[in-house]
Motif scaffolding. Structure first.
Motif, PDB file in Angstrom:
ATOM      1  N   GLN A   1       0.819  -1.210   0.000  1.00 49.28           N
ATOM      2  CA  GLN A   1       0.000   0.000   0.000  1.00 49.28           C
ATOM      3  C   GLN A   1       0.848   1.254   0.000  1.00 49.28           C
ATOM      4  N   ALA A   2       2.092   1.151   0.519  1.00 48.45           N
ATOM      5  CA  ALA A   2       2.974   2.313   0.581  1.00 48.45           C
ATOM      6  C   ALA A   2       4.424   1.846   0.576  1.00 48.45           C
ATOM      7  N   VAL A   3       5.276   2.641  -0.041  1.00 47.94           N
ATOM      8  CA  VAL A   3       6.716   2.399  -0.050  1.00 47.94           C
ATOM      9  C   VAL A   3       7.390   3.685   0.399  1.00 47.94           C
ATOM     10  N   TYR A   4       8.214   3.599   1.431  1.00 49.89           N
ATOM     11  CA  TYR A   4       8.942   4.751   1.944  1.00 49.89           C
ATOM     12  C   TYR A   4      10.435   4.515   1.767  1.00 49.89           C
ATOM     13  N   ILE A   5      11.116   5.488   1.200  1.00 48.50           N
ATOM     14  CA  ILE A   5      12.565   5.436   1.043  1.00 48.50           C
ATOM     15  C   ILE A   5      13.160   6.389   2.064  1.00 48.50           C
ATOM     16  N   VAL A   6      13.922   5.856   2.991  1.00 43.87           N
ATOM     17  CA  VAL A   6      14.533   6.670   4.039  1.00 43.87           C
ATOM     18  C   VAL A   6      15.695   7.439   3.424  1.00 43.87           C
ATOM     19  N   CYS A   7      15.640   8.751   3.520  1.00 46.45           N
ATOM     20  CA  CYS A   7      16.669   9.604   2.913  1.00 46.45           C
ATOM     21  C   CYS A   7      17.960   9.567   3.725  1.00 46.45           C
ATOM     22  N   GLY A   8      19.062   9.703   3.031  1.00 44.87           N
ATOM     23  CA  GLY A   8      20.365   9.759   3.684  1.00 44.87           C
ATOM     24  C   GLY A   8      20.964   8.387   3.893  1.00 44.87           C
ATOM     25  N   TYR A   9      22.107   8.395   4.554  1.00 48.03           N
ATOM     26  CA  TYR A   9      22.883   7.190   4.812  1.00 48.03           C
ATOM     27  C   TYR A   9      22.336   6.454   6.027  1.00 48.03           C
ATOM     28  N   THR A  10      22.171   5.152   5.918  1.00 45.95           N
ATOM     29  CA  THR A  10      21.805   4.288   7.037  1.00 45.95           C
ATOM     30  C   THR A  10      22.880   3.218   7.186  1.00 45.95           C
ATOM     31  N   ASP A  11      23.309   2.986   8.413  1.00 41.21           N
ATOM     32  CA  ASP A  11      24.284   1.937   8.682  1.00 41.21           C
ATOM     33  C   ASP A  11      23.612   0.592   8.439  1.00 41.21           C
ATOM     34  N   LEU A  12      23.990  -0.080   7.370  1.00 41.31           N
ATOM     35  CA  LEU A  12      23.321  -1.313   6.993  1.00 41.31           C
ATOM     36  C   LEU A  12      23.761  -2.516   7.822  1.00 41.31           C
TER      37      LEU A  12
ATOM     38  N   PRO B   1       6.141   0.783  12.229  1.00 43.40           N
ATOM     39  CA  PRO B   1       6.764  -0.229  11.370  1.00 43.40           C
ATOM     40  C   PRO B   1       5.932  -1.502  11.257  1.00 43.40           C
ATOM     41  N   PHE B   2       4.922  -1.667  12.123  1.00 42.86           N
ATOM     42  CA  PHE B   2       4.074  -2.855  12.114  1.00 42.86           C
ATOM     43  C   PHE B   2       2.850  -2.692  11.201  1.00 42.86           C
ATOM     44  N   GLN B   3       2.823  -1.641  10.412  1.00 40.41           N
ATOM     45  CA  GLN B   3       1.696  -1.410   9.510  1.00 40.41           C
ATOM     46  C   GLN B   3       1.799  -2.358   8.313  1.00 40.41           C
ATOM     47  N   PRO B   4       0.833  -3.248   8.145  1.00 40.71           N
ATOM     48  CA  PRO B   4       0.892  -4.208   7.036  1.00 40.71           C
ATOM     49  C   PRO B   4       0.863  -3.500   5.677  1.00 40.71           C
ATOM     50  N   GLY B   5       1.570  -4.054   4.719  1.00 39.84           N
ATOM     51  CA  GLY B   5       1.562  -3.508   3.371  1.00 39.84           C
ATOM     52  C   GLY B   5       2.426  -2.278   3.183  1.00 39.84           C
ATOM     53  N   THR B   6       3.310  -1.990   4.138  1.00 42.80           N
ATOM     54  CA  THR B   6       4.178  -0.815   4.041  1.00 42.80           C
ATOM     55  C   THR B   6       5.623  -1.279   3.986  1.00 42.80           C
ATOM     56  N   LEU B   7       6.316  -0.884   2.948  1.00 41.70           N
ATOM     57  CA  LEU B   7       7.718  -1.252   2.735  1.00 41.70           C
ATOM     58  C   LEU B   7       8.599  -0.048   3.040  1.00 41.70           C
ATOM     59  N   PHE B   8       9.601  -0.257   3.876  1.00 42.51           N
ATOM     60  CA  PHE B   8      10.562   0.786   4.216  1.00 42.51           C
ATOM     61  C   PHE B   8      11.909   0.394   3.614  1.00 42.51           C
ATOM     62  N   MET B   9      12.519   1.311   2.865  1.00 39.42           N
ATOM     63  CA  MET B   9      13.792   1.021   2.193  1.00 39.42           C
ATOM     64  C   MET B   9      14.884   1.931   2.741  1.00 39.42           C
ATOM     65  N   PHE B  10      16.074   1.349   2.931  1.00 45.36           N
ATOM     66  CA  PHE B  10      17.227   2.050   3.484  1.00 45.36           C
ATOM     67  C   PHE B  10      18.404   1.879   2.539  1.00 45.36           C
ATOM     68  N   CYS B  11      19.186   2.940   2.360  1.00 42.71           N
ATOM     69  CA  CYS B  11      20.361   2.906   1.498  1.00 42.71           C
ATOM     70  C   CYS B  11      21.605   3.079   2.358  1.00 42.71           C
ATOM     71  N   GLY B  12      22.638   2.327   2.041  1.00 42.03           N
ATOM     72  CA  GLY B  12      23.886   2.432   2.780  1.00 42.03           C
ATOM     73  C   GLY B  12      24.784   3.528   2.233  1.00 42.03           C
ATOM     74  N   ARG B  13      25.954   3.659   2.829  1.00 42.70           N
ATOM     75  CA  ARG B  13      26.925   4.660   2.373  1.00 42.70           C
ATOM     76  C   ARG B  13      27.319   4.388   0.924  1.00 42.70           C
ATOM     77  N   LYS B  14      27.545   3.124   0.632  1.00 39.64           N
ATOM     78  CA  LYS B  14      27.761   2.740  -0.761  1.00 39.64           C
ATOM     79  C   LYS B  14      26.377   2.596  -1.372  1.00 39.64           C
ATOM     80  N   THR B  15      26.082   3.380  -2.359  1.00 38.09           N
ATOM     81  CA  THR B  15      24.720   3.452  -2.886  1.00 38.09           C
ATOM     82  C   THR B  15      24.314   2.222  -3.686  1.00 38.09           C
ATOM     83  N   ASP B  16      25.174   1.214  -3.720  1.00 36.52           N
ATOM     84  CA  ASP B  16      24.799  -0.013  -4.412  1.00 36.52           C
ATOM     85  C   ASP B  16      24.215  -1.057  -3.455  1.00 36.52           C
ATOM     86  N   ARG B  17      23.972  -0.654  -2.204  1.00 37.24           N
ATOM     87  CA  ARG B  17      23.424  -1.585  -1.212  1.00 37.24           C
ATOM     88  C   ARG B  17      22.127  -1.029  -0.633  1.00 37.24           C
TER      89      ARG B  17
END
Length: 81
Positions: free
Chosen positions: A9-20, A39-55
């Motif tokens: 139902q929703a996709v959130y991309i967390v901005c900035g660097y996250t320690d993966l 974070p327990f909301q069904p159908g919601t995807l949270f995405m995190f990007c590391g310092r290396k933007t390929d992860r």
């Protein structure tokens, strides 16, 4: 078990660097404490990007537990090399 993405139902991309190196508990704490979201909301995807933007890590609650996905993107070789 990985559910079909059509049920998202929703996709959130967390901005900035996250320690993966962080796991499910730490990433869900970022979602709730930093962004004030559930974070327990069904159908919601949270995405995190590391310092290396390929992860990328993704976290989703599936009703019976969290699913943590990790993706390392590869560069496609050029056919002109």
């Amino acid at each position: 078990m990985l559910n079909d993405a059509k049920d998202l139902q929703a996709v959130y991309i967390v901005c900035g660097y996250t320690d993966l190196r962080k796991g499910i508990d730490s990433l869900s704490n970022i979602i709730s404490q930093t962004y004030g979201m559930d974070p327990f909301q069904p159908g919601t995807l949270f995405m995190f990007c590391g310092r290396k933007t390929d992860r990328i890590k993704a976290l989703i609650w599936e009703g019976d537990g969290f699913l943590l996905c990790y993706k390392r993107l590869e560069q496609k070789a050029s056919k002109f090399q």
